[in-house]
Design an enzyme around this catalytic site. Structure first.
Site, PDB file in Angstrom:
ATOM      1  N   LEU A 119      -6.054 -64.981  55.187  1.00 60.92           N
ATOM      2  CA  LEU A 119      -4.683 -64.713  54.774  1.00 60.92           C
ATOM      3  C   LEU A 119      -4.602 -64.325  53.305  1.00 60.92           C
ATOM      4  CD1 LEU A 119      -1.717 -64.643  55.546  1.00 60.92           C
ATOM      5  CD2 LEU A 119      -1.574 -67.082  54.978  1.00 60.92           C
ATOM      6  N   GLN A 141      -5.649 -60.801  52.976  1.00 56.69           N
ATOM      7  CA  GLN A 141      -4.738 -59.812  53.542  1.00 56.69           C
ATOM      8  C   GLN A 141      -3.526 -59.573  52.645  1.00 56.69           C
ATOM      9  OE1 GLN A 141      -3.664 -60.652  57.628  1.00 56.69           O
ATOM     10  NE2 GLN A 141      -5.675 -61.547  58.040  1.00 56.69           N
ATOM     11  N   CYS A 142      -3.060 -60.628  51.994  1.00 51.65           N
ATOM     12  CA  CYS A 142      -1.902 -60.512  51.107  1.00 51.65           C
ATOM     13  C   CYS A 142      -2.356 -60.123  49.703  1.00 51.65           C
ATOM     14  CB  CYS A 142      -1.130 -61.829  51.053  1.00 51.65           C
ATOM     15  SG  CYS A 142      -0.469 -62.350  52.642  1.00 51.65           S
ATOM     16  N   THR A 143      -1.454 -59.483  48.976  1.00 55.92           N
ATOM     17  CA  THR A 143      -1.742 -59.156  47.580  1.00 55.92           C
ATOM     18  C   THR A 143      -1.434 -60.389  46.739  1.00 55.92           C
ATOM     19  OG1 THR A 143      -1.100 -56.874  48.010  1.00 55.92           O
ATOM     20  CG2 THR A 143      -1.259 -57.540  45.714  1.00 55.92           C
TER      21      THR A 143
END
Length: 710
Positions: free
Chosen positions: A570, A573-575
């Site tokens: 996660l 995947q996120c910035t």
């Protein structure tokens, strides 16, 4: 003419002012766009007309056209059309100060004296006989608070003081002073005078009635011819804005000064011309007689009489004020306020700032996340009014804290599309923005497309091509590396100004892409925006001066972009970035764009490095124009770098752009579905093979003489 018995001091009804809102709007525009901090006096023109109602006086009025035009000429008198019966033009002077303190501190008596001296000189040199409007010359001082749209102002109508004052012998309605024949002839003469474009706005004149009761109206310069006619009645007439039955209007004061000074007349018969429904009204007009004694010193030309004339505000000697904020349309008020900071920059800090190029610029923002929100707002602050945002994501609960265009309401019911919510927010912030949201996914290499979805993806590719082609500037603000590939290729193909901003956890990259490998003959907008000549030849890998072309986001890569989101945790995947990073990078991205637009070479400008001795842009108003800006919050540092284009770049090299031009959508599909295709096409595959097979030939021998060497 028979009069009443008593004598008293002649008293005049003061001039009253009226300022149209258009005057203040025009003054504000001139102050921001032309005058700046220059507070030199400005020639203006006021207007008044004879009284036309028995209960209401006419005011001296200022309109938008009372001010000079917006042209760049230094001293320009307002262009006023003459011959309008309802608008007698009167010259005036405006002192508009830069601060309210300066406004209150002006030498008001000195300013009034200076204008009175002009009237006095016009009387003595004969100008007042040629153009009698100068007898009503006026003065206006003001301060314009352009942040609050409020204005402080004060009128003065200089009047030369007769000492001793004129004595009134008689004053009555004109209808009581003439015979029926004289009245009819006089009315006809006035109507003819008022209907002629040559005399309709001449406010002072002579009225002559001969022994046959025939009335004639003449100019003041015809005084000598009137003197030679024996037995004729002679009256000094003027357009009287006042409606009062017992007082002549303010213009008579300086008229009496002229009569006394030039013609040495002791008993003056005057006519206060007033009208009704556009025709002479002798019942409303007044005829009077005044006795004048020539004041001491008036024979000496250097002498200037005392003057009065500051307009009273509700009986007090104080300035007036007006606020237009409440009466203005909110959108118009927002536009004026939004541009205020930019226009103030041009006063001193940045006179060369081109606001027109910014306001007409069309910006395409690919990505409406943390970076996109900040870039959009900063663009609006720089005066950009045309913004398109592209994103296919929805607003999540975690977004509003970091993405400044969204609120909790945008997250409800599954979340609004970011592109739509961002546009709505921009319009709430600034109603005049021309914002558009496009919900669309960007096709990416490494993300193979099933056959049943090919048509949808190809439609997205065509839409993206059309969007880039119809905009002047493209910002690449997406989350992943591969989502920037297709826009980079399309921008290189069309030679668009392209800005990339990318974030790490505590580091960022902001860069401008170099020009494409080929000049685009149809890309006239980009060439105009970048101050380029229309006959630019193909660039290849070099600039027009033979220097190396600047690289794009992919020029330093030795592998093609691939899927960077699959099989990731996660946090991958996120910035995940430090919250302060995005505003810094976004601001730099927009500042980089503004630097490009104001550089003489535009998109073709070389990359500058901080403290470089050969930096041409250090002489530019906005400073240096770097190619890349890399920053680190961990070290609170920032550096500028230059990276030249690569002939093996998977996005902007001539091989890739040429192949795209030949095969179009077929080429894009192959690049998306086969990640190694771009590497094979550009030679990166061979380069990697060469690197893998390369072995260093170490010298394993020893030298007997070097036993002591370790």
């Amino acid at each position: 003419m028979e009069g009443s018995s008593g004598k008293s001091v002649l008293q005049f009804a003061p001039f009253q002012s009226s300022v149209d809102e258009g005057f203040w709007h025009r003054l504000s525009s001139l102050k921001l766009n032309k005058f700046g901090i220059d507070d030199s006096p400005i020639p203006i023109t006021g207007f008044y007309a004879p009284c036309s109602h028995s209960q209401v006086s006419n005011h001296l009025t200022l309109l938008a056209e009372s001010l000079p035009s917006d042209s760049s000429e230094e001293s320009e008198v307002p262009e006023i059309s003459r011959g309008n019966r309802n608008r007698c033009s009167v010259p005036g002077i405006l002192y508009n100060t830069n601060t309210v303190e300066r406004f209150h501190g002006l030498d008001k008596q000195g300013l009034l004296k200076a204008e009175a001296q002009k009237i006095w000189e016009d009387i003595h040199n004969g100008r007042a006989l040629e153009d009698s409007s100068v007898l009503s010359r006026f003065l206006l001082i003001s301060f314009a608070d352009l942040k609050k749209w409020s204005f402080h102002y004060w009128f003065a109508f200089p009047a030369l003081v007769l000492d001793p004052p004129a004595t009134l012998v008689d004053l009555r309605p004109a209808s009581q002073c003439f015979s029926l024949e004289e009245a009819e002839s006089l009315s006809a003469a006035f109507n003819e005078w008022r209907n002629s474009s040559l005399t309709a706005d001449v406010p002072f004149f002579l009225v002559q009635i001969d022994t046959n009761s025939h009335a004639t109206i003449k100019h003041l310069k015809d005084w000598e011819t009137c003197q030679s006619a024996d037995g004729h009645k002679l009256l000094f007439g003027f357009y009287d804005p006042c409606h009062l039955p017992n007082n002549p209007g303010w213009p008579l004061r300086n008229f009496l000064a002229l009569i006394c000074s030039r013609w040495d007349i002791k008993s003056v018969h005057f006519l206060c011309y007033r009208e009704n429904r556009g025709f002479a009204d002798l019942g409303l007009s007044l005829v009077g007689e005044a006795l004048i004694t020539v004041p001491q010193g008036w024979r000496d030309h250097p002498y200037v009489p005392n003057a009065v004339g500051w307009e009273l505000n509700k009986g007090r000697k104080i300035p007036r004020g007006i606020s237009l904020a409440k009466s203005m349309d909110p959108t118009r008020l927002a536009i004026s306020a939004a541009d205020l900071n930019l226009k103030l920059m041009r006063w001193r800090a940045l006179p060369s700032l081109n606001l027109n190029s910014l306001s007409s610029l069309k910006c395409l923002l690919l990505g409406a996340g943390t970076l996109g929100c900040q870039v959009a707002r900063t663009l609006m602050a720089w005066g950009v009014r045309r913004i398109t945002l592209v994103d296919n994501g929805r607003v999540a609960m975690s977004n509003p804290l970091r993405q400044s265009l969204y609120t909790l309401d945008d997250c409800l019911n599954g979340g609004e599309f970011k592109a739509t919510a961002a546009v709505n927010s921009l319009k709430r912030i600034f109603p005049a923005v021309e914002a558009r949201g496009v919900v669309m996914a960007i096709p990416m290499p490494g993300h193979p497309v099933p056959s049943q979805e090919e048509q949808t993806v190809l439609n997205d590719c065509r839409s993206l091509h059309d969007l880039i082609d119809s905009h002047d500037v493209v910002f690449l603000l997406t989350d992943t590396r591969e989502s920037r590939w297709l826009p980079s290729l399309l921008c290189a193909n069309t030679n668009k100004i392209t800005i990339t901003a990318a974030l790490g956890f505590d580091s960022f990259l902001v860069m401008r892409h170099g020009a494409g490998p080929f000049s685009s003959s149809h890309d006239s907008k980009a060439e105009a925006a970048n101050s380029l000549s229309a006959d630019m030849s193909n660039l290849g890998l070099t600039e027009r001066d033979g220097g190396k072309r600047l690289g794009c986001y992919f020029c330093n890569d030795v592998v093609a972009p691939i899927d960077s989101t699959s099989n990731r945790t996660l946090d991958q995947q996120c910035t995940v970035t430090r919250p302060g990073l995005a505003p810094i990078a976004s601001a730099l991205a927009v500042e980089l764009l503004v630097g490009i637009l104001h550089h003489p070479h535009g998109i073709f400008a070389e990359g500058d490095v901080l403290n470089s001795s050969n930096s041409e842009s250090s002489e530019q108003p906005l400073g240096i124009l770097p190619h890349q800006i890399r920053g680190s919050l961990a070290q609170f540092s920032q550096m500028t770098l230059v990276g030249h284009s690569s002939d093996s770049c998977t996005a902007c090299c001539s091989t890739v752009v040429s192949e795209y031009r030949k095969r179009r959508m077929e080429f894009i599909l192959q690049a998306i579905n086969h990640p190694t295709y771009l590497e094979d096409l550009t030679g990166l595959t061979e380069l990697m093979k060469s690197a893998s097979s390369f072995e260093l030939d170490w010298d394993n021998g020893t030298d007997e003489d070097d036993d002591d060497c370790i």
